[in-house]
Every structure is written in C-alpha cells, then in structure tokens.
Design an enzyme around this catalytic site. Structure first.
Site, PDB file in Angstrom:
ATOM      1  N   ASN A   7       0.867  -1.178   0.000  1.00  0.00           N
ATOM      2  CA  ASN A   7       0.000   0.000   0.000  1.00  0.00           C
ATOM      3  C   ASN A   7       0.906   1.232   0.000  1.00  0.00           C
ATOM      4  O   ASN A   7       1.399   1.651   1.042  1.00  0.00           O
ATOM      5  CB  ASN A   7      -0.882  -0.066   1.252  1.00  0.00           C
ATOM      6  CG  ASN A   7      -1.865   1.075   1.330  1.00  0.00           C
ATOM      7  OD1 ASN A   7      -1.815   2.010   0.539  1.00  0.00           O
ATOM      8  ND2 ASN A   7      -2.759   1.001   2.295  1.00  0.00           N
ATOM      9  N   ARG A  93      -2.470  -2.000  -3.544  1.00  0.00           N
ATOM     10  CA  ARG A  93      -3.640  -1.137  -3.392  1.00  0.00           C
ATOM     11  C   ARG A  93      -3.481   0.031  -4.364  1.00  0.00           C
ATOM     12  O   ARG A  93      -2.462   0.736  -4.347  1.00  0.00           O
ATOM     13  CB  ARG A  93      -3.707  -0.597  -1.977  1.00  0.00           C
ATOM     14  CG  ARG A  93      -4.859   0.348  -1.808  1.00  0.00           C
ATOM     15  CD  ARG A  93      -4.785   1.079  -0.510  1.00  0.00           C
ATOM     16  NE  ARG A  93      -5.953   1.938  -0.384  1.00  0.00           N
ATOM     17  CZ  ARG A  93      -6.038   2.919   0.492  1.00  0.00           C
ATOM     18  NH1 ARG A  93      -5.044   3.167   1.312  1.00  0.00           N
ATOM     19  NH2 ARG A  93      -7.114   3.644   0.560  1.00  0.00           N
ATOM     20  N   HIS A 182     -12.023   4.105  -0.436  1.00  0.00           N
ATOM     21  CA  HIS A 182     -12.149   3.191   0.714  1.00  0.00           C
ATOM     22  C   HIS A 182     -13.030   1.988   0.367  1.00  0.00           C
ATOM     23  O   HIS A 182     -13.661   1.377   1.239  1.00  0.00           O
ATOM     24  CB  HIS A 182     -12.786   3.886   1.940  1.00  0.00           C
ATOM     25  CG  HIS A 182     -11.930   4.932   2.571  1.00  0.00           C
ATOM     26  ND1 HIS A 182     -12.452   6.078   3.111  1.00  0.00           N
ATOM     27  CD2 HIS A 182     -10.597   5.004   2.764  1.00  0.00           C
ATOM     28  CE1 HIS A 182     -11.477   6.817   3.601  1.00  0.00           C
ATOM     29  NE2 HIS A 182     -10.327   6.186   3.404  1.00  0.00           N
ATOM     30  N   ARG A 243      -8.149  16.743   5.762  1.00  0.00           N
ATOM     31  CA  ARG A 243      -8.924  17.183   4.591  1.00  0.00           C
ATOM     32  C   ARG A 243     -10.225  17.842   5.024  1.00  0.00           C
ATOM     33  O   ARG A 243     -10.875  17.375   5.965  1.00  0.00           O
ATOM     34  CB  ARG A 243      -9.255  15.998   3.679  1.00  0.00           C
ATOM     35  CG  ARG A 243      -8.046  15.382   3.038  1.00  0.00           C
ATOM     36  CD  ARG A 243      -8.482  14.348   1.999  1.00  0.00           C
ATOM     37  NE  ARG A 243      -7.412  13.389   1.813  1.00  0.00           N
ATOM     38  CZ  ARG A 243      -7.537  12.072   1.955  1.00  0.00           C
ATOM     39  NH1 ARG A 243      -8.712  11.543   2.248  1.00  0.00           N
ATOM     40  NH2 ARG A 243      -6.504  11.288   1.779  1.00  0.00           N
ATOM     41  N   GLU A 401      -8.891  -4.666   5.269  1.00  0.00           N
ATOM     42  CA  GLU A 401      -8.769  -4.513   3.820  1.00  0.00           C
ATOM     43  C   GLU A 401      -7.824  -5.554   3.220  1.00  0.00           C
ATOM     44  O   GLU A 401      -8.029  -6.001   2.096  1.00  0.00           O
ATOM     45  CB  GLU A 401      -8.284  -3.097   3.503  1.00  0.00           C
ATOM     46  CG  GLU A 401      -9.291  -2.044   3.941  1.00  0.00           C
ATOM     47  CD  GLU A 401      -8.798  -0.625   3.772  1.00  0.00           C
ATOM     48  OE1 GLU A 401      -8.295  -0.059   4.753  1.00  0.00           O
ATOM     49  OE2 GLU A 401      -8.899  -0.099   2.660  1.00  0.00           O
TER      50      GLU A 401
END
Ligand code: AMP
Length: 437
Positions: A7, A93, A182, A243, A401
């Site tokens: 990732n 990913r 996501h 963010r 994940e």
C-alpha cells in the site's frame, strides 16, 4: 500461496506478508519518510515477542523502499522467508481505477498505462501507486502482480448519485464525476455486517462509516454501494484528519482576493492542512483532540482561540460529528430502510465519543445507541452497541482490507474471481473468525 500486499502512499509504504496455507500473516510493517529523507522501516515478524525491528535506510524513491521490504522479509534478523522466489503474488492497493476498473485485475502493461492515465484524476494518490507497481514488477518480474482498486466497490452507484450538477460534457469528455474511495473497507465491513445480522449481503441496507485519518460514508443497498461521500478525489464529504470534506466550491476562487495563494497551494491546504488539523491548528489525531478538549471553555476566554486550545479541539470534534450526523440522515433518506449503521477504521472502531456524538438525535430514524455498550465496546472486536429495541442496529466492525486483497488475489490466480458484488468472500460466512488484533 504467500502473498505480499503493498500500500504505497506518497511518503510511506505499508505491507503485509500472508501465507494462505497457514491462513496467517507472517510479517507486516511500514516504511516511512520515503522521498523525504531519514527513511526507516518498522517490521514485525509474527510470533516473535518484543519490539518490532526498526532500521534506517535511505529511500529516495519507492524502489529503494520495496528493496528494503524484500531485504527485511528475507533477512536473517527478522525474515519470514529465505528467498524472494517464495513470494507467490504481490497485491497492490491502487487508489483510483476510474470507470475502467470495476474489479481487481492482474497487472500487465495496459493496466499500468490506464492507472498512469488516471494520475490526472488522482494526482496525489496514483503516482506513488504506479511507482510501487513499477518497482515491484522490476524486482520480481516472474511474480504475478494484482491491482485492487479503492474505487471498484462503488461502480454500482447510479448515475444520478455520481453525476455532479456541472456541464454534462465535463463528465463525458473529462471523467469528472463522483468515484468514491475506501471501497475495500466498505466492502469488507458491509459483508461482515450482513453475516452478523444473519442475512445475505443482498438482503441488507447499511450505512457504513469508515472513519480513519481519511473518512468516508457509504450507503449500501442490497450489498451494493449506491452512494458515497468521497467524490472525484478523496477530498469531498466528511471532515477528515487533514482534509476539509465538503466546502463551498467558490472558496478557492474567493480566497486569492484576500491572501496571495495559487490554486495549487489552496488544493494542498484543503488536503493537508484542513479538516481536524485546520480547525484545531495543531492536532489531526483524534486522540489528541479528545485529550485536549476536556477543559473546554468558551471562545471568549483568554487564549481560547490559540492553536490546540480546548475550545478549538471541542469545536473540531463538534464540526466532525455534525457532518457525520448529516450524512447518516441523508443516507437513511436515500436508502429508505436501514438495517444497520456500521463504524470502522481508527476513529470509528476506537472512539465511543465520536460514535455517540454522530448518532445524537437520530432516534426518530430508529437509530438508538446504548451508552453503556458503546462506552464498554472492547477494542479490536466486532460488537453491537445499539439498544436492544433499536430498529436499526449500530455495529462496530474492525476493518480488514488486507483480507480483500488476499482473497481477490487468490481468486484471480485461480480463475475464480467475479465482480465484487457477485464474488463470495470467506468473511461473509457466519462461521468466519475475524483476525485477532
Ligand atoms: P486509520 O486511518 O484507520 O489508521 O485511523 C487513524 C486515526 O484513528 C488516527 O489519526 C486517530 O485519529 C484515530 N484513532 C486511533 N485510535 C483512537 C482512539 N482510541 N480514539 C480516537 N481516535 C483514535
């Protein structure tokens, strides 16, 4: 099969090394400060007590970082294998798969080319993904490499939910639309939620809330994503660690009239210095925010508006949770019937306060949290924190994940893989045992 998952972020690389025969993670870790200087790896070998291994090593690019991971995995000190040839596959990913990738794929030249093309849609995210893929392919040329996309789970969102009210040609010619991210996490927790409710994924309507440093909400109808809060990029939607989430799109154009900022600088500010960090002026980590808001006074007190003050921490938490509350309400309206609200990721799994504040006042929608269960929810476990008579269940489900990466990889290599909404994962079975944390 021994599968390495990678990732790659802009300056970090998280990895896990999994043995499907033993159904166990053999090692995992992270390389930090890639491209920045003073890079280091923190590596954990499963079953070995004591502190994880930490080594400094120059990583001017992702290539050196992947080199470092392979050297550590095969090294004498904390290695899991003796030869990189033991790696059966590498799963990457990839943040943005655009409209092209609605499922995980085996990487070839064409796939790399398309991911590279999507750099224009994901300038902060796809470049490190491409760098990681290219480095891993160069180093392990005989090993199959798989791309798992953050966007893929959301390919079922209908056009009226993914189109922005902008000139239609921007969508048609430029691909400007809501994609969502996501996806692997929303997929995993929605399948687990169905299993915990004793139902098939196709029978449940859910609101899944992935609340980590990045955060997104997803409306899941009959097991499929039908709306999500992130958009063309991961900037839209909920208030996140750094963010902004939703803001008036006029702001970046008004701001330069008051302060001398270029559009690109404002873009970075919205991504890196806004959200909880922008509001508190000091903290992005919600643990810090929660720890410093306790003695919160009003904004009139001396020093109340200083960076990191209790007032600003409390305000940040309230803004974050109010945004969440509004999204839950909106998705309840979009879905009509909701079977469960699901919290996951760092904040969702670990903060009873955020869960309670974001569901406050939603009892008329049938969402009733039980305070005692919510406060006492054990870390790292799947738990129902709703009141016994709550028509809508409230579940805390630790995300996994990597499990999606691994099962997609095995199925792709076996030729048994299908679209994400048709493929049956092991974790949607009632007897599945989630990974211990
Ligand atoms: P993730 O992106 O899923 O790894 O989540 C990381 C974020 O989870 C951190 O930045 C923290 O804000 C948050 N977090 C982790 N543990 C806790 C906790 N005990 N309470 C509140 N927030 C937490």
């Amino acid at each position: 099969m021994k599968i390495l998952t990678l990732n790659c972020g802009s300056s970090s690389l998280k990895y896990t090394f999994f043995d499907t025969a033993a159904a166990a993670t053999l090692a995992d870790g992270i390389v930090e400060r890639i491209t920045i200087g003073e890079a280091f790896i923190v590596h954990r070998l499963a079953g070995r007590a004591g502190k994880p291994l930490r080594r400094e090593h120059p990583c001017p690019t992702h290539k050196e970082a992947i080199d470092l991971v392979l050297a550590t995995l095969t090294g004498e000190e904390a290695g899991a294998i003796s030869d990189p040839g033991e790696i059966s596959a590498v799963a990457h990913r990839v943040v943005h798969g655009g409209e092209e990738f609605t499922r995980s794929v085996i990487i070839d030249e064409r796939v790399v080319e398309v991911i590279r093309r999507y750099i224009s849609l994901a300038p902060l995210h796809n470049p490190p993904n491409v760098a990681g893929i290219e480095a891993a392919r160069a180093m392990l040329p005989a090993v199959p490499q798989i791309a798992v996309f953050d966007t893929a789970f959301h390919y079922t969102i209908p056009d009226y939910a993914y189109i922005y009210a902008l000139p239609y040609e921007w969508y048609h010619d430029l691909g400007v639309r809501r994609y969502g991210f996501h996806g692997t996490s929303h997929l995993y927790v929605s399948r687990r939620a169905a299993a915990l409710l004793g139902k098939q994924p196709s029978e449940v309507n859910l609101i899944t809330l992935h609340l980590g440093n990045g955060a997104s909400a997803c409306a899941v109808r009959g097991g499929q994503s039908v709306d999500t809060s992130m958009g063309l990029t991961p900037l839209e939607g909920l208030v996140m660690g750094t963010r902004s989430g939703d803001v008036d799109p006029a702001i970046p154009f008004q701001l330069p009239q008051s302060i001398p900022l270029a559009l690109q600088e404002i873009y970075m500010l919205l991504n890196r210095r806004s959200g909880v960090l922008g509001l508190t002026g000091k903290y992005a980590d919600r643990r810090d925010v929660l720890a410093h808001m306790e003695e919160a006074a009003s904004s009139d007190d001396a020093g109340a508006e200083e960076p990191g003050s209790p007032y600003r921490c409390k305000l940040a938490l309230e803004v974050e949770c109010y945004r969440l509350q509004k999204y839950v309400g909106a998705y309840a309206a979009a879905l009509g019937r909701v079977d469960a609200v699901v919290f996951t990721a760092g904040v969702g799994e670990n903060s009873p306060k955020v869960r309670a504040l974001s569901l406050r006042g939603l009892e008329p929608l049938g969402i009733i949290l039980e305070e005692g269960k919510n406060e006492a929810a054990p870390r790292g476990r799947e738990v129902d924190v709703s009141a016994a008579d709550s028509p809508v269940k409230v579940l805390v489900i630790p995300t996994d994940e990597e499990r999606v990466f691994i099962e997609d990889t095995v199925a792709l290599l076996d030729g048994a893989y299908d679209l994400p909404d048709r493929f049956e994962y092991s974790f949607q079975r009632a007897d599945y045992q989630p990974r211990e944390r």
